[in-house]
Design an enzyme around this catalytic site. Structure first.
Site, short mmCIF file in Angstrom:
data_model
loop_
_atom_site.label_atom_id
_atom_site.label_comp_id
_atom_site.label_asym_id
_atom_site.label_seq_id
_atom_site.Cartn_x
_atom_site.Cartn_y
_atom_site.Cartn_z
N ARG A 1 0.85 -1.20 0.00
CA ARG A 1 0.00 0.00 0.00
C ARG A 1 0.88 1.24 0.00
O ARG A 1 1.91 1.28 0.64
CB ARG A 1 -0.88 0.02 1.25
CG ARG A 1 -2.03 -0.93 1.15
CD ARG A 1 -2.82 -0.94 2.43
NE ARG A 1 -2.54 -2.25 3.03
CZ ARG A 1 -2.38 -2.50 4.29
NH1 ARG A 1 -2.47 -1.54 5.17
NH2 ARG A 1 -2.13 -3.70 4.73
N GLY A 2 0.45 2.24 -0.70
CA GLY A 2 1.18 3.50 -0.75
C GLY A 2 2.23 3.58 -1.84
O GLY A 2 2.79 4.63 -2.08
N CYS A 3 2.53 2.48 -2.50
CA CYS A 3 3.51 2.50 -3.59
C CYS A 3 2.80 2.90 -4.89
O CYS A 3 1.73 2.42 -5.19
CB CYS A 3 4.17 1.13 -3.78
SG CYS A 3 5.32 0.70 -2.49
N ILE A 4 3.46 3.75 -5.64
CA ILE A 4 2.90 4.21 -6.91
C ILE A 4 3.27 3.25 -8.00
O ILE A 4 4.32 2.71 -8.06
CB ILE A 4 3.41 5.62 -7.23
CG1 ILE A 4 2.97 6.58 -6.14
CG2 ILE A 4 2.92 6.07 -8.59
CD1 ILE A 4 3.56 7.96 -6.25
#
Length: 105
Positions: A102-105
């Site tokens: 989560r949070g990774c582009i």
């Protein structure tokens, strides 16, 4: 979903190359996945991080963020970026055969 072959085994991955079924991953696939992610040679330090990411996923159901990885793996955030220049959490997760954190582009 595309299929790719690592260590002689065909696996399903999504469009970004993450395993759709983490259960298909085997440790002997690690060098091939790493080379595909432009990490070559794969060092013991890389493997330490990859194994830690895999363990965190198995324990918690998700991969760690870069910040959490820096705190829990024994490898500093600076060194993580040296090992995995294109995004430590994302690349280590991909090599470990787990979903994108989560949070990774």
């Amino acid at each position: 979903m595309p299929n790719v072959t690592y260590a002689g085994t065909q696996v399903s991955v999504n469009d970004e190359g993450f395993f759709t079924d983490p259960g298909q991953w085997r440790e002997d696939m690690t060098p091939e996945i790493a080379r595909e992610a432009d990490i070559d040679p794969l060092t013991e330090q890389h493997l330490r991080v990859v194994k830690h990411v895999r363990h965190e996923y198995e324990e918690k159901g998700s991969g760690p963020t870069v910040r959490a990885l820096g705190k829990s793996s024994g490898v500093s955030v600076k060194e993580l970026y040296e090992l995995f220049p294109k995004g430590p959490a994302k690349l280590a997760a991909r090599i470990a055969g787990i979903p994108k954190p989560r949070g990774c582009i």
